[in-house]
Design a protein around this motif. Structure first.
Motif, mmCIF file in Angstrom:
data_model
loop_
_atom_site.group_PDB
_atom_site.id
_atom_site.type_symbol
_atom_site.label_atom_id
_atom_site.label_comp_id
_atom_site.label_asym_id
_atom_site.label_seq_id
_atom_site.Cartn_x
_atom_site.Cartn_y
_atom_site.Cartn_z
ATOM 1 N N TYR A 1 15.657 -4.611 3.780
ATOM 2 C CA TYR A 1 15.442 -3.181 4.008
ATOM 3 C C TYR A 1 15.117 -2.852 5.454
ATOM 4 N N PHE A 2 14.585 -3.818 6.176
ATOM 5 C CA PHE A 2 14.172 -3.590 7.561
ATOM 6 C C PHE A 2 15.372 -3.468 8.504
ATOM 7 N N VAL A 3 16.534 -3.985 8.102
ATOM 8 C CA VAL A 3 17.720 -3.952 8.972
ATOM 9 C C VAL A 3 18.210 -2.528 9.207
ATOM 10 N N PRO A 4 18.460 -1.717 8.156
ATOM 11 C CA PRO A 4 18.881 -0.333 8.432
ATOM 12 C C PRO A 4 17.836 0.479 9.181
ATOM 13 N N ILE A 5 16.556 0.188 8.950
ATOM 14 C CA ILE A 5 15.505 0.901 9.692
ATOM 15 C C ILE A 5 15.580 0.533 11.170
ATOM 16 N N CYS B 1 11.201 -3.993 13.947
ATOM 17 C CA CYS B 1 11.912 -4.077 12.667
ATOM 18 C C CYS B 1 12.677 -5.391 12.528
ATOM 19 N N PHE B 2 13.299 -5.840 13.604
ATOM 20 C CA PHE B 2 14.155 -7.031 13.522
ATOM 21 C C PHE B 2 13.370 -8.344 13.553
ATOM 22 N N THR B 3 12.052 -8.266 13.622
ATOM 23 C CA THR B 3 11.248 -9.498 13.691
ATOM 24 C C THR B 3 10.330 -9.678 12.483
ATOM 25 N N VAL B 4 10.576 -8.926 11.413
ATOM 26 C CA VAL B 4 9.612 -8.934 10.308
ATOM 27 C C VAL B 4 9.951 -9.908 9.179
ATOM 28 N N ASN C 1 6.535 -14.755 13.861
ATOM 29 C CA ASN C 1 7.738 -14.581 14.666
ATOM 30 C C ASN C 1 7.453 -14.782 16.153
ATOM 31 N N LYS C 2 8.163 -15.721 16.773
ATOM 32 C CA LYS C 2 7.904 -16.077 18.167
ATOM 33 C C LYS C 2 8.331 -14.984 19.139
ATOM 34 N N ILE C 3 9.434 -14.295 18.833
ATOM 35 C CA ILE C 3 9.902 -13.224 19.719
ATOM 36 C C ILE C 3 8.887 -12.095 19.755
ATOM 37 N N PHE C 4 8.414 -11.696 18.580
ATOM 38 C CA PHE C 4 7.424 -10.624 18.517
ATOM 39 C C PHE C 4 6.144 -11.035 19.240
ATOM 40 N N LYS C 5 5.702 -12.257 19.021
ATOM 41 C CA LYS C 5 4.489 -12.738 19.688
ATOM 42 C C LYS C 5 4.647 -12.706 21.205
ATOM 43 N N VAL D 1 1.868 -2.625 16.195
ATOM 44 C CA VAL D 1 1.475 -3.666 15.232
ATOM 45 C C VAL D 1 1.157 -3.066 13.865
ATOM 46 N N LEU D 2 0.691 -1.815 13.839
ATOM 47 C CA LEU D 2 0.441 -1.157 12.556
ATOM 48 C C LEU D 2 1.752 -0.877 11.833
ATOM 49 N N TYR D 3 2.757 -0.375 12.566
ATOM 50 C CA TYR D 3 4.060 -0.122 11.960
ATOM 51 C C TYR D 3 4.666 -1.421 11.429
ATOM 52 N N ARG D 4 4.539 -2.484 12.196
ATOM 53 C CA ARG D 4 5.109 -3.763 11.757
ATOM 54 C C ARG D 4 4.381 -4.280 10.512
ATOM 55 N N SER D 5 3.075 -4.143 10.478
ATOM 56 C CA SER D 5 2.307 -4.574 9.307
ATOM 57 C C SER D 5 2.702 -3.782 8.068
ATOM 58 N N ALA D 6 3.019 -2.488 8.259
ATOM 59 C CA ALA D 6 3.487 -1.680 7.143
ATOM 60 C C ALA D 6 4.847 -2.177 6.658
ATOM 61 N N LEU D 7 5.724 -2.540 7.588
ATOM 62 C CA LEU D 7 7.053 -3.026 7.207
ATOM 63 C C LEU D 7 6.989 -4.338 6.431
ATOM 64 N N ILE D 8 6.024 -5.180 6.753
ATOM 65 C CA ILE D 8 5.917 -6.459 6.037
ATOM 66 C C ILE D 8 5.020 -6.334 4.802
ATOM 67 N N MET D 9 4.586 -5.103 4.515
ATOM 68 C CA MET D 9 3.768 -4.804 3.328
ATOM 69 C C MET D 9 2.479 -5.626 3.299
ATOM 70 N N ASP D 10 1.786 -5.633 4.426
ATOM 71 C CA ASP D 10 0.518 -6.352 4.519
ATOM 72 C C ASP D 10 -0.579 -5.371 4.916
ATOM 73 N N PHE D 11 -1.212 -4.767 3.918
ATOM 74 C CA PHE D 11 -2.233 -3.757 4.182
ATOM 75 C C PHE D 11 -3.480 -4.370 4.816
ATOM 76 N N LYS D 12 -3.757 -5.612 4.487
ATOM 77 C CA LYS D 12 -4.917 -6.270 5.080
ATOM 78 C C LYS D 12 -4.740 -6.414 6.586
ATOM 79 N N LYS D 13 -3.524 -6.730 7.028
ATOM 80 C CA LYS D 13 -3.265 -6.806 8.463
ATOM 81 C C LYS D 13 -3.421 -5.435 9.111
#
Length: 328
Positions: free
Chosen positions: A28-32, A64-67, A247-251, A160-172
């Motif tokens: 799902y992250f690809v079209p986004i 989006c492309f690193t999730v 993800n190394k690229i994101f880091k 980082v908040l948007y990325r955490s939402a994309l990976i469905m990790d509310f704790k992050k």
């Protein structure tokens, strides 16, 4: 025969539809990401649109492309989305009204006066002005560091908040938010109320590194609250948490961005070296405190989380605590 042919066609269409939905569910992250990339490429040639907006869209596409390798599959979608809606309403409200609130604090500080004036002390300490960061200066570097500094207070946290939402990790999401402004506002405010310290360029009588063209009165108020550096504390906290991502690229990209913001405060003569050191210490404290809060909170609400938030949870009972065998 006609009915048989129709049933076969319907079966194939149903199979294709199911396969498409399964593919969309997995990627799902690809079209986004493609949407943000398209928008970024579309506005790139227009000089009337700010560079900040262009970079922001490219960064969102990168996020989006690193999730993929960080996506959680043990989360129920509906409870997660409900939590996300509540969370982002709070974030957007804070982002919209935060600067006005901070401005009221500044005005209150100016009226109350200051307890300890650090301007003469900090300006007398050798190398505390960060002159080593300006050994080499150029128009390109100045443009770059102005850009990252102007976007370094909120953007690292939002990404980082948007990325955490994309990976469905509310704790992050909670950990990033707590480690940034939520906890740091309370940790840093006593320092700003007690200590009076202004930006390097203002104290040393140099030109404003951000070229804000401030009047004398405006400069006296805007250059307050340097110790500790909150640009540093926010970005270093995000840097510490980003190092935990897979993800190394994101880091690499986010680490470069966060560390560039910190360096920009020296290059542009905004903060003193001791401001940076204090900001780093504050960031470490904020991250450790957020870890502690979330660990304690998890113990208190583990049962409802297992029931309503996680799916297919297998637990074992040890020492009066539920230990999830599926989650990290």
């Amino acid at each position: 025969m006609q009915n048989l042919a129709e049933r076969k066609i319907q079966g194939k269409l149903k199979y294709i539809g199911s396969a498409f939905l399964e593919l969309l569910k997995k990627y799902y992250f690809v079209p986004i990401g493609l949407f943000f990339l398209h928008k970024a490429l579309h506005i790139a040639p227009y000089t009337s649109i700010s560079l900040t907006s262009k970079i922001y869209l490219f960064m969102l596409a990168l996020v989006c492309f690193t999730v993929y390798e960080d996506i959680r599959h043990d989360i129920k979608l509906v409870p997660f989305l409900l939590l996300c809606i509540i969370f982002f309403i709070f974030i957007f409200y804070a982002n919209k009204h935060g600067y006005a609130f901070w401005g009221r604090i500044l005005r209150w500080q100016i009226k109350k006066g200051f307890v300890i004036n650090l301007n003469p002390v900090f300006s007398s300490i050798p190398f505390n002005d960060g002159s080593f960061a300006r050994v080499y200066k150029s128009e390109t570097l100045t443009w770059f560091f102005r850009m990252v500094y102007n976007n370094g207070f909120v953007l690292p946290v939002l990404l980082v908040l948007y990325r955490s939402a994309l990976i469905m990790d509310f704790k992050k999401m909670l950990r990033y938010a707590l480690s940034a402004h939520v906890l740091q506002i309370f940790l840093i405010s006593p320092f700003y109320l007690i200590f009076h310290l202004q930006e390097v360029w203002y104290v040393l009588g140099q030109p404003d590194g951000l070229a804000r063209h401030l009047s004398s009165r405006s400069a006296a108020g805007i250059t307050l609250n340097c110790f500790p550096s909150m640009h540093t504390s926010i970005c270093f906290a995000m840097f510490l948490l980003v190092l935990r991502e897979r993800n190394k690229i994101f880091k690499f990209v986010m680490s470069f961005f966060c560390l560039s913001v910190i360096y920009s405060t020296l290059y542009l003569e905004i903060h003193w070296v001791l401001d940076i050191a204090a900001g780093i210490i504050l960031a470490i404290i904020a991250v450790k405190l957020s870890d502690f809060i979330l660990d304690k909170l998890k113990m208190l609400i583990q049962k409802p989380l297992d029931k309503f938030y996680y799916k297919n949870v297998k637990t074992i009972y040890v020492d009066n605590y539920y230990l999830d065998t599926m989650k990290n």
